[in-house]
Design an enzyme around this catalytic site. Structure first.
Site, PDB file in Angstrom:
ATOM      1  N   HIS A   1       0.837  -1.215   0.000  1.00  0.00           N
ATOM      2  CA  HIS A   1       0.000   0.000   0.000  1.00  0.00           C
ATOM      3  C   HIS A   1       0.866   1.257   0.000  1.00  0.00           C
ATOM      4  O   HIS A   1       0.538   2.241  -0.680  1.00  0.00           O
ATOM      5  CB  HIS A   1      -0.919   0.020   1.238  1.00  0.00           C
ATOM      6  CG  HIS A   1      -1.923  -1.089   1.269  1.00  0.00           C
ATOM      7  ND1 HIS A   1      -2.194  -1.835   2.387  1.00  0.00           N
ATOM      8  CD2 HIS A   1      -2.742  -1.574   0.298  1.00  0.00           C
ATOM      9  CE1 HIS A   1      -3.134  -2.729   2.128  1.00  0.00           C
ATOM     10  NE2 HIS A   1      -3.486  -2.589   0.851  1.00  0.00           N
TER      11      HIS A   1
ATOM     12  N   SER B   1      -3.170  -7.745   2.785  1.00  0.00           N
ATOM     13  CA  SER B   1      -3.557  -7.559   4.185  1.00  0.00           C
ATOM     14  C   SER B   1      -4.130  -8.848   4.768  1.00  0.00           C
ATOM     15  O   SER B   1      -3.866  -9.188   5.927  1.00  0.00           O
ATOM     16  CB  SER B   1      -4.596  -6.443   4.300  1.00  0.00           C
ATOM     17  OG  SER B   1      -4.023  -5.213   3.952  1.00  0.00           O
TER      18      SER B   1
ATOM     19  N   ARG C   1      -1.901  -6.993  -8.153  1.00  0.00           N
ATOM     20  CA  ARG C   1      -0.794  -7.920  -7.904  1.00  0.00           C
ATOM     21  C   ARG C   1      -0.784  -9.037  -8.931  1.00  0.00           C
ATOM     22  O   ARG C   1       0.248  -9.626  -9.203  1.00  0.00           O
ATOM     23  CB  ARG C   1      -0.929  -8.547  -6.506  1.00  0.00           C
ATOM     24  CG  ARG C   1      -0.610  -7.610  -5.374  1.00  0.00           C
ATOM     25  CD  ARG C   1      -1.146  -8.122  -4.079  1.00  0.00           C
ATOM     26  NE  ARG C   1      -2.586  -8.307  -4.205  1.00  0.00           N
ATOM     27  CZ  ARG C   1      -3.428  -8.426  -3.191  1.00  0.00           C
ATOM     28  NH1 ARG C   1      -2.978  -8.427  -1.967  1.00  0.00           N
ATOM     29  NH2 ARG C   1      -4.704  -8.552  -3.398  1.00  0.00           N
TER      30      ARG C   1
ATOM     31  N   LYS D   1     -17.734  -6.224   9.300  1.00  0.00           N
ATOM     32  CA  LYS D   1     -16.603  -7.042   8.850  1.00  0.00           C
ATOM     33  C   LYS D   1     -15.626  -7.185  10.012  1.00  0.00           C
ATOM     34  O   LYS D   1     -15.090  -6.199  10.503  1.00  0.00           O
ATOM     35  CB  LYS D   1     -15.929  -6.325   7.669  1.00  0.00           C
ATOM     36  CG  LYS D   1     -15.037  -7.191   6.816  1.00  0.00           C
ATOM     37  CD  LYS D   1     -14.693  -6.423   5.536  1.00  0.00           C
ATOM     38  CE  LYS D   1     -13.420  -6.911   4.900  1.00  0.00           C
ATOM     39  NZ  LYS D   1     -13.036  -6.132   3.727  1.00  0.00           N
TER      40      LYS D   1
END
Ligand code: PNS
Length: 163
Positions: free
Chosen positions: A17, A131, A94, A41
């Site tokens: 990030h 993450s 990615r 979440k």
């Protein structure tokens, strides 16, 4: 003045990030890191801890003049973009799996408000970092410090143990 939004959960904010924030800051006059807040979440770090770690990282990296950190409100991302005068969203890719996830959202955001998404290919040396995997490795006792900026490492250490 060009403004772009770098949205995400950033739970936690990783070196991947940080690389995106640096590169976005080289492309736009102003970068707004929009940290999503989803109370349903179950994550690792709370919203404030994530925002504080990102802001501290930006200060350390001398990016605080260009990059600001905000909460992404619960509504549409494009509404937030309009509210702050952002012309584009920045997201990292990615792999092709990321593209498959991102493409419908980018198309929808363009349909809704003609907001484009600028995709930056993740630096190869950082492409294994997500993450979610950092959270998993951390929860299982693995070493994650070399995947995180210092303030995110500290936030993780300070996080309540939910295991
Ligand atoms: O880091 P994440 O969890 O992959 O980030 C996802 C995020 C916050 C970018 C995404 O959930 C999002 O854009 N949320 C805003 C909701 C929205 O606008 N949805 C409809 C258009 S796609």
């Amino acid at each position: 003045m060009s403004t772009v939004v770098l949205p995400g959960s950033f739970d936690p904010f990783t070196l991947g990030h940080l690389d995106l924030a640096r590169r976005a800051a080289a492309l736009a006059d102003r970068v707004v890191i929009a940290v999503s807040h989803n109370p349903s979440k179950k994550g690792l770090l709370g919203l404030d801890a994530r925002k504080e770690a990102i802001a501290a990282t930006m200060a350390q990296e001398d990016l605080a003049d260009t990059v600001e950190v905000r909460t992404l409100p619960g509504g549409l991302l494009v509404d937030f973009c309009r509210e702050i005068g952002a012309g584009a969203v920045v997201r990292g890719l990615r792999s092709q799996l990321d593209l498959a996830y991102e493409e419908p959202m980018a198309r929808m955001n363009r349909h809704l408000a003609e907001i484009d998404t600028v995709f930056l290919l993740t630096e190869s040396s950082l492409a294994h970092i997500s993450s979610s995997l950092v959270r998993e490795v951390h929860a299982l006792g693995g070493e994650v410090s070399n995947m995180l900026p210092g303030p995110s490492q500290q936030a993780l250490v300070a996080a309540p143990d939910v295991s």
